[in-house]
Design a protein around this motif. Structure first.
Motif, PDB file in Angstrom:
ATOM      1  N   GLN A 136       1.031  -1.319   0.025  1.00  0.00           N
ATOM      2  CA  GLN A 136       0.038   0.030  -0.008  1.00  0.00           C
ATOM      3  C   GLN A 136       0.843   1.032   0.026  1.00  0.00           C
ATOM      4  O   GLN A 136       1.833   1.079   0.628  1.00  0.00           O
ATOM      5  N   PRO A 137       0.336   2.259  -0.497  1.00  0.00           N
ATOM      6  CA  PRO A 137       1.046   3.651  -0.325  1.00  0.00           C
ATOM      7  C   PRO A 137       1.295   3.960   0.873  1.00  0.00           C
ATOM      8  O   PRO A 137       0.559   3.804   1.926  1.00  0.00           O
ATOM      9  N   GLY A 138       2.726   4.291   1.086  1.00  0.00           N
ATOM     10  CA  GLY A 138       3.283   4.536   2.537  1.00  0.00           C
ATOM     11  C   GLY A 138       3.981   3.594   2.963  1.00  0.00           C
ATOM     12  O   GLY A 138       4.319   3.825   4.133  1.00  0.00           O
ATOM     13  N   GLY A 139       3.494   2.320   2.578  1.00  0.00           N
ATOM     14  CA  GLY A 139       4.384   1.274   3.055  1.00  0.00           C
ATOM     15  C   GLY A 139       5.841   0.968   2.820  1.00  0.00           C
ATOM     16  O   GLY A 139       6.312   1.595   2.336  1.00  0.00           O
ATOM     17  N   SER A 140       6.143  -0.264   3.456  1.00  0.00           N
ATOM     18  CA  SER A 140       7.576  -0.474   3.217  1.00  0.00           C
ATOM     19  C   SER A 140       7.851  -1.813   2.465  1.00  0.00           C
ATOM     20  O   SER A 140       6.847  -2.800   2.626  1.00  0.00           O
ATOM     21  N   GLN A 141       8.900  -2.076   2.009  1.00  0.00           N
ATOM     22  CA  GLN A 141       9.056  -3.371   1.223  1.00  0.00           C
ATOM     23  C   GLN A 141      10.659  -3.556   1.292  1.00  0.00           C
ATOM     24  O   GLN A 141      11.337  -2.582   1.165  1.00  0.00           O
ATOM     25  N   ARG A 142      11.037  -4.737   1.251  1.00  0.00           N
ATOM     26  CA  ARG A 142      12.645  -4.942   1.146  1.00  0.00           C
ATOM     27  C   ARG A 142      12.742  -5.975  -0.067  1.00  0.00           C
ATOM     28  O   ARG A 142      12.315  -7.221   0.291  1.00  0.00           O
ATOM     29  N   LEU A 143      13.779  -5.562  -0.737  1.00  0.00           N
ATOM     30  CA  LEU A 143      14.007  -6.591  -1.879  1.00  0.00           C
ATOM     31  C   LEU A 143      15.412  -7.121  -1.482  1.00  0.00           C
ATOM     32  O   LEU A 143      16.321  -6.336  -1.013  1.00  0.00           O
TER      33      LEU A 143
ATOM     34  N   ASP B 127      29.059  -6.501 -16.333  1.00  0.00           N
ATOM     35  CA  ASP B 127      27.735  -6.619 -15.523  1.00  0.00           C
ATOM     36  C   ASP B 127      26.786  -8.020 -15.896  1.00  0.00           C
ATOM     37  O   ASP B 127      26.651  -8.622 -16.820  1.00  0.00           O
ATOM     38  N   TYR B 128      26.283  -8.332 -14.605  1.00  0.00           N
ATOM     39  CA  TYR B 128      25.555  -9.367 -14.594  1.00  0.00           C
ATOM     40  C   TYR B 128      23.873  -8.934 -13.964  1.00  0.00           C
ATOM     41  O   TYR B 128      24.107  -7.801 -13.225  1.00  0.00           O
ATOM     42  N   TRP B 129      23.048  -9.389 -14.690  1.00  0.00           N
ATOM     43  CA  TRP B 129      21.614  -8.885 -14.435  1.00  0.00           C
ATOM     44  C   TRP B 129      20.626 -10.118 -13.521  1.00  0.00           C
ATOM     45  O   TRP B 129      20.755 -11.179 -14.175  1.00  0.00           O
ATOM     46  N   GLY B 130      19.683  -9.768 -12.748  1.00  0.00           N
ATOM     47  CA  GLY B 130      18.765 -10.806 -12.510  1.00  0.00           C
ATOM     48  C   GLY B 130      17.565 -10.394 -13.312  1.00  0.00           C
ATOM     49  O   GLY B 130      17.549  -9.574 -14.295  1.00  0.00           O
ATOM     50  N   GLN B 131      16.602 -11.325 -13.183  1.00  0.00           N
ATOM     51  CA  GLN B 131      15.443 -11.417 -13.980  1.00  0.00           C
ATOM     52  C   GLN B 131      14.305 -10.261 -13.735  1.00  0.00           C
ATOM     53  O   GLN B 131      13.422 -10.109 -14.478  1.00  0.00           O
ATOM     54  N   GLY B 132      14.373  -9.887 -12.424  1.00  0.00           N
ATOM     55  CA  GLY B 132      13.682  -8.844 -12.063  1.00  0.00           C
ATOM     56  C   GLY B 132      12.520  -9.255 -10.976  1.00  0.00           C
ATOM     57  O   GLY B 132      12.074 -10.448 -11.152  1.00  0.00           O
ATOM     58  N   THR B 133      12.112  -8.375 -10.151  1.00  0.00           N
ATOM     59  CA  THR B 133      10.978  -8.660  -9.435  1.00  0.00           C
ATOM     60  C   THR B 133       9.826  -7.409  -9.281  1.00  0.00           C
ATOM     61  O   THR B 133      10.179  -6.348  -9.261  1.00  0.00           O
ATOM     62  N   GLN B 134       8.661  -7.751  -9.410  1.00  0.00           N
ATOM     63  CA  GLN B 134       7.457  -6.833  -9.773  1.00  0.00           C
ATOM     64  C   GLN B 134       7.301  -6.345  -8.385  1.00  0.00           C
ATOM     65  O   GLN B 134       6.986  -6.803  -7.219  1.00  0.00           O
ATOM     66  N   VAL B 135       7.356  -4.888  -8.071  1.00  0.00           N
ATOM     67  CA  VAL B 135       6.830  -4.426  -6.968  1.00  0.00           C
ATOM     68  C   VAL B 135       5.817  -3.189  -7.544  1.00  0.00           C
ATOM     69  O   VAL B 135       5.835  -2.557  -8.436  1.00  0.00           O
ATOM     70  N   THR B 136       4.517  -3.525  -6.781  1.00  0.00           N
ATOM     71  CA  THR B 136       3.242  -2.767  -6.833  1.00  0.00           C
ATOM     72  C   THR B 136       2.832  -1.874  -5.963  1.00  0.00           C
ATOM     73  O   THR B 136       2.596  -2.555  -4.989  1.00  0.00           O
ATOM     74  N   VAL B 137       2.659  -0.651  -5.972  1.00  0.00           N
ATOM     75  CA  VAL B 137       2.361   0.254  -4.768  1.00  0.00           C
ATOM     76  C   VAL B 137       0.949   0.716  -5.281  1.00  0.00           C
ATOM     77  O   VAL B 137       0.771   1.719  -6.019  1.00  0.00           O
ATOM     78  N   SER B 138      -0.005   0.170  -4.527  1.00  0.00           N
ATOM     79  CA  SER B 138      -1.501   0.464  -4.776  1.00  0.00           C
ATOM     80  C   SER B 138      -2.293   0.162  -3.438  1.00  0.00           C
ATOM     81  O   SER B 138      -2.222  -0.761  -2.787  1.00  0.00           O
ATOM     82  N   SER B 139      -3.394   0.952  -3.435  1.00  0.00           N
ATOM     83  CA  SER B 139      -4.424   0.648  -2.538  1.00  0.00           C
ATOM     84  C   SER B 139      -5.455  -0.262  -2.956  1.00  0.00           C
ATOM     85  O   SER B 139      -6.577  -0.473  -2.039  1.00  0.00           O
TER      86      SER B 139
END
Length: 121
Positions: free
Chosen positions: A13-20, A109-121
Motif C-alpha cells: 500500500q502507499p506509504g508502506g515498506s518493502q525489502r528486496l 555486468d550481470y543482471w537478475g530477471q527482476g521482481t515486480q513491485v506494485t504500490v497500490s491501495s
C-alpha cells in the motif's frame, strides 16, 4: 557462470515498506558494485541505487531519503529497503552486479530477471 536471483517483490500500500533481496551465486571472483535498477511502465530502465566495495552509495533523486541499499559480503547478497512507497514506485526492480567471474580477465555486468513491485491501495 554467475546468477542473480531477486526476491521480495509484491503488492504494498502507499506509504508502506518493502525489502528486496538479491542473491548472487556461481563462479564469482570479485564483486565491485551492487546496484538496483527499475523499469517503470512506459519508461526506460533507470538506476535506483548502487553501492561499491568501499561502501560508497548513490541514490536517484526520486528515491533519496526513502530507499536504502545495503549488502552482506559474506552471503553475496544485496538488499533494497524501500520506505514511504508511492504509486510511482511501481516497477520491475532488477539487481545488477559488476563482477569478475573466476577465470575471467575483465569484470562485466550481470543482471537478475527482476521482481515486480506494485504500490497500490
Amino acid at each position: 557462470q554467475v546468477q542473480l536471483v531477486e526476491s521480495g517483490g509484491g503488492l504494498v500500500q502507499p506509504g508502506g515498506s518493502q525489502r528486496l533481496s538479491c542473491a548472487a551465486s556461481g563462479r564469482i571472483f570479485t564483486i565491485y558494485t551492487w546496484a538496483w535498477h527499475r523499469r517503470i511502465p512506459g519508461k526506460q530502465r533507470e538506476v535506483v541505487a548502487h553501492i561499491t566495495t568501499g561502501d560508497a552509495t548513490y541514490y536517484s533523486d526520486s528515491v533519496k531519503d526513502r530507499f536504502t541499499i545495503s549488502r552482506d559480503n559474506a552471503k553475496n547478497m544485496v538488499y533494497l529497503q524501500m520506505n514511504s512507497l508511492k504509486p510511482e514506485d511501481t516497477a520491475i526492480y532488477y539487481c545488477r552486479i559488476n563482477a569478475r567471474s573466476t577465470g575471467a580477465a575483465m569484470p562485466r555486468d550481470y543482471w537478475g530477471q527482476g521482481t515486480q513491485v506494485t504500490v497500490s491501495s
